[in-house]
Design a protein around this motif. Structure first.
Motif, mmCIF file in Angstrom:
data_model
loop_
_atom_site.group_PDB
_atom_site.id
_atom_site.type_symbol
_atom_site.label_atom_id
_atom_site.label_comp_id
_atom_site.label_asym_id
_atom_site.label_seq_id
_atom_site.Cartn_x
_atom_site.Cartn_y
_atom_site.Cartn_z
ATOM 1 N N LEU A 3 -11.012 -1.706 2.467
ATOM 2 C CA LEU A 3 -11.011 -0.250 2.353
ATOM 3 C C LEU A 3 -12.372 0.389 2.104
ATOM 4 N N THR B 84 2.075 3.067 8.303
ATOM 5 C CA THR B 84 1.691 4.205 9.145
ATOM 6 C C THR B 84 1.966 4.024 10.630
ATOM 7 N N VAL C 243 0.338 5.229 1.257
ATOM 8 C CA VAL C 243 -0.568 6.051 2.057
ATOM 9 C C VAL C 243 -0.084 7.499 2.040
ATOM 10 N N LEU D 160 -7.418 6.835 9.915
ATOM 11 C CA LEU D 160 -5.973 6.994 9.767
ATOM 12 C C LEU D 160 -5.499 8.400 10.090
ATOM 13 N N VAL E 85 0.848 -1.193 0.000
ATOM 14 C CA VAL E 85 0.000 0.000 0.000
ATOM 15 C C VAL E 85 0.880 1.239 0.000
ATOM 16 N N VAL F 195 -5.452 5.727 0.942
ATOM 17 C CA VAL F 195 -4.708 4.475 0.789
ATOM 18 C C VAL F 195 -4.907 3.943 -0.618
ATOM 19 N N CYS G 77 -4.604 -4.572 5.516
ATOM 20 C CA CYS G 77 -4.591 -3.929 6.838
ATOM 21 C C CYS G 77 -3.203 -3.990 7.465
ATOM 22 N N ILE H 228 -1.027 -1.479 5.829
ATOM 23 C CA ILE H 228 -1.331 -0.123 6.312
ATOM 24 C C ILE H 228 -0.618 0.135 7.640
#
Length: 746
Positions: free
Chosen positions: A659, A731, A616, A745, A614, A623, A724, A727
């Motif tokens: 998402l 992050t 971001v 987020l 991903v 995303v 997930c 992500i």
């Protein structure tokens, strides 16, 4: 001479593709039979209560309106067998449309207006005056967790999860621990083709029913039992289905209404549902999960605890295998599992692609990622250290399991070795880059099925079975199997399906169609081969005297001796010499009850490993899933082209689950509010980037004669979790409530 025995395993274009592109493939609402009337369903605006008054007089006064059906005039027309259950029915009492004044859920069908045209029926439905007495409803799962209970029998085939060992002891033995709460909200199937039934009235209660379904025989049994019809009176046809994803496994209420109206009015009737009404029956149930894991110093799992609470309706116990996979996928002696239901004022949930497993893999695979960080291990290495070579849940060896190769080949293709494990450490310009992984396991099942094969005097083979094709490629792979079985070119083979006048077949679901119908087709072709050999022997063909079926082979439209390929006879010549228009045969009868309940010798499953990237935007929280590699071990792949499409669709759906996908319930009204394509978000082309599909070689002589495990479900598993986990890697924020929207987020 090259033998034509290599159709299975070769990429092959869809044989039904031209019909779909040219528009000659007819769907349920496209059969324009003579003297057709149109029905429009009226839906309840309240969630719970009773109908107190229906004023149909103004509607019936409209020229061209034939009838308004409601609970006030239906009970005398149809009988309801309270013991009736369709092939995939949960425990409880099935919903009976127009059966009483009671309202059980929002958008419940309360009336059917039948008119000369669809437009008139729709307008008439809009002015039908109905009064209600409303009662307080309960639709919020989180408020009823204390009332959750362990289901009894549940859905057909449901088995309560089995714990083993002592989780408390395993938790105490661990040096690394994690606990988490995971959830996803209700999701709706949303196939492109909406549900519709066209019922052709043939007189004397005889009907041809063109239905949107994943099981023509299931719809037929429903009609027969509800309306007291015979098989001859209730023929069901479903040649093409524009997507189902599980929503067509049970007969939907438009089928009941169309048949009811046709029988009462003695006219052909079509009832089609709107997109909003597609949200009025069944969905993937909202489910709340608790997962706790403990690991020893070497990273081996010492304890697994997985608990799930899911919603069901007030009148049926819909069950799924949500937590059971946690006792199978990884090696652990101490496993505690629990699954409970909470009754709400909603329609009964429905199977939705990879039912239970898609939900359970989210909790388990995100938790495994969290546990890997807690144990100081790479998520891939952590899974490999806890690899299970034996099914501890069933206490059985695997018939085959090549998940290690999925890990290895998927990671190599993805470039996993370049992953920096520190969250937030990888960037592409201003964008945060994250790499995550997940995986899954799905049953490799085979259901009883029948097929018939016939060869005509022109050498054309027709094979038939009453199965369905919901877009998975059934037409094509059955053509391949039949062509290879009798050594004919693909263009000399026609596969026919979707009709209750054909040999009996199960509903298309559970990833069992290829194995079940494929085996039946192979057996029918083998039986036909024996009939052709008998005919050759009747012709005094010296080379085939005293020869058994194992002594011959079928290739290039001929039957040959294996010991001397020059000794051959053309198949069409055998039919012509018989004096009959065709030679035909069926596979053996469906297995008896004793055969079906024999204890298994092996645990049979397909597996996969998913790697996702991903990117971001740290300022906006947006995303994008830029890369996915999905490595699948699912036995023999009959057609890599259609199989790849199945897995591609699964990956897209997994991204959607992670998402976007969410049916939003306004609990004040007990209604799903985003009941349209504009507000129920699913991916579009711009959301999907590079997807690589790897089919890991796997041979399995035990699972079925063709070695097929099925792909429809397993390709979805682990995708949402991998996204997930990626992500989090990008992050440093761990989101456990799906979908992962921007607000979670920022």
């Amino acid at each position: 001479m090259t033998l034509q025995t290599d159709y299975i395993g070769k990429p092959t274009n869809r044989v039904d593709g031209p019909a779909k592109v040219l528009g000659t493939a007819k769907y349920a609402a496209e059969f324009n039979v003579p003297n057709l009337l149109y029905g429009y369903v009226v839906s309840s605006p309240i969630t719970k209560g009773n109908i107190t008054k229906i004023d149909a007089a103004p509607v019936l006064a409209l020229p061209g309106v034939h009838r308004v059906f409601s609970h006030e005039n239906v009970p005398s027309l149809a009988w309801f067998d309270r013991s009736y259950k369709d092939d995939v029915a949960p425990g409880g009492s099935p919903f009976r449309p127009l059966h009483s004044a009671e309202i059980k859920f929002s958008q419940q069908p309360v009336a059917l207006v039948v008119a000369d045209t669809f437009e008139l029926a729709r307008y008439a439905a809009s002015i039908l005056h109905i009064e209600y007495e409303e009662e307080a409803h309960e639709t919020e799962l989180a408020k009823h967790l204390d009332e959750a209970y362990q289901p009894g029998k549940g859905k057909t085939g449901y088995q309560p999860p089995k714990s083993r060992g002592n989780f408390g002891r395993g938790w105490a033995q661990g040096v690394a621990h994690m606990e988490g709460q995971y959830s996803h909200h209700a999701q709706h199937h949303n196939p492109m083709e909406m549900f519709a039934s066209t019922v052709e009235w043939l007189g004397d209660k005889k009907l041809n029913v063109y239905d949107k379904t994943q099981g023509a025989f299931n719809s037929q049994q429903y009609i027969m039992k509800v309306f007291g019809l015979s098989k001859e009176q209730a023929r069901v046809v479903s040649k093409y289905t524009g997507g189902g994803f599980g929503s067509g496994l049970r007969p939907q209420y438009q089928l009941f209404m169309a048949v009811l109206a046709a029988l009462e009015l003695e006219r052909s009737v079509r009832v089609s549902l709107t997109r909003q009404q597609m949200f009025s029956f069944g969905h993937r149930p909202e489910t709340l999960q608790h997962v706790a894991l403990a690991a020893a110093a070497d990273g081996s799992l010492t304890g697994i605890n997985h608990v799930a609470v899911a919603e069901t309706s007030q009148f049926e116990d819909f069950t799924e295998n949500v937590v059971g996979w946690s006792g199978t996928l990884y090696d652990c002696k101490n496993v505690q599992l629990d699954y409970r239901l909470a009754k709400l004022d909603v329609f009964t949930p429905l199977d939705m692609r990879a039912p239970g497993a898609a939900t359970g893999s989210i909790g388990l695979e995100i938790a495994m990622d969290e546990m890997a960080y807690a144990a100081g291990l790479d998520p891939l290495e952590f899974r490999i250290r806890n690899y299970s070579d034996f099914d501890q849940a069933q206490n059985l060896p695997y018939s085959s399991k090549n998940l290690r190769a999925c890990y290895r080949e998927g990671a190599a293709k993805f470039g996993w070795e370049r992953r920096d494990p520190r969250p937030g450490s990888m960037r592409d310009g201003n964008l945060l880059v994250g790499w995550g992984m997940g995986g899954g396991i799905w049953d490799a099942q085979k259901q009883p099925a029948q097929a018939q094969a016939s060869l005509d005097a022109d050498g054309h083979l027709t094979v038939s079975s009453g199965s369905n094709d919901i877009g998975t490629g059934t037409y094509t792979i059955m053509t391949q199997i039949a062509a290879e079985s009798l050594g004919l070119p693909l263009e000399a083979v026609t596969f026919v399906l979707g009709d209750t006048e054909l040999p009996e077949a199960p509903v298309q679901g559970g990833s069992w169609t290829a194995a079940s119908i494929g085996t039946a087709v192979q057996e029918a072709c083998a039986a036909l081969g024996e009939e052709l050999l008998k005919q050759a022997q009747k012709m005094d063909h010296a080379a085939f005297k005293g020869v058994k079926i194992d002594d011959v082979q079928f290739a290039n439209g001929q039957m040959r001796l294996r010991t001397d390929l020059t000794q051959a006879v053309v198949l069409r010549d055998l039919v012509q010499a018989s004096g009959q228009p065709k030679i035909e045969a069926k596979n053996a009868k469906l297995p008896g009850l004793i055969d079906m309940v024999k204890p298994p010798k092996y645990s049979m499953h397909a597996h996969n490993a998913v790697f996702a990237e991903v990117k971001v935007d740290p300022d906006l929280g947006t995303v994008h899933v830029t890369r996915v590699v999905n490595a699948v071990a699912a036995g023999r792949i009959v057609n890599p082209k259609t199989a790849r499409s199945q897995v591609l669709g699964s990956v897209v759906w997994g991204i959607s689950m992670a998402l976007m996908e969410e049916s939003v319930m306004d609990h004040r009204f007990g209604r799903f509010m985003n009941h349209n394509y504009a507000e129920y978000h699913i991916p579009v082309n711009a959301d999907i980037h590079d997807i690589d599909v790897i089919f890991v070689h796997e041979e399995d002589a035990e699972v079925n004669p063709l070695g097929i495990k099925g792909l429809g479900e397993v390709g979805l598993l682990g995708v949402a979790a991998a996204v997930c986990n990626a992500i989090y890697h990008a992050t440093g924020k761990r989101v456990r409530d799906l979908p992962v929207t921007i607000d979670k987020l920022l």
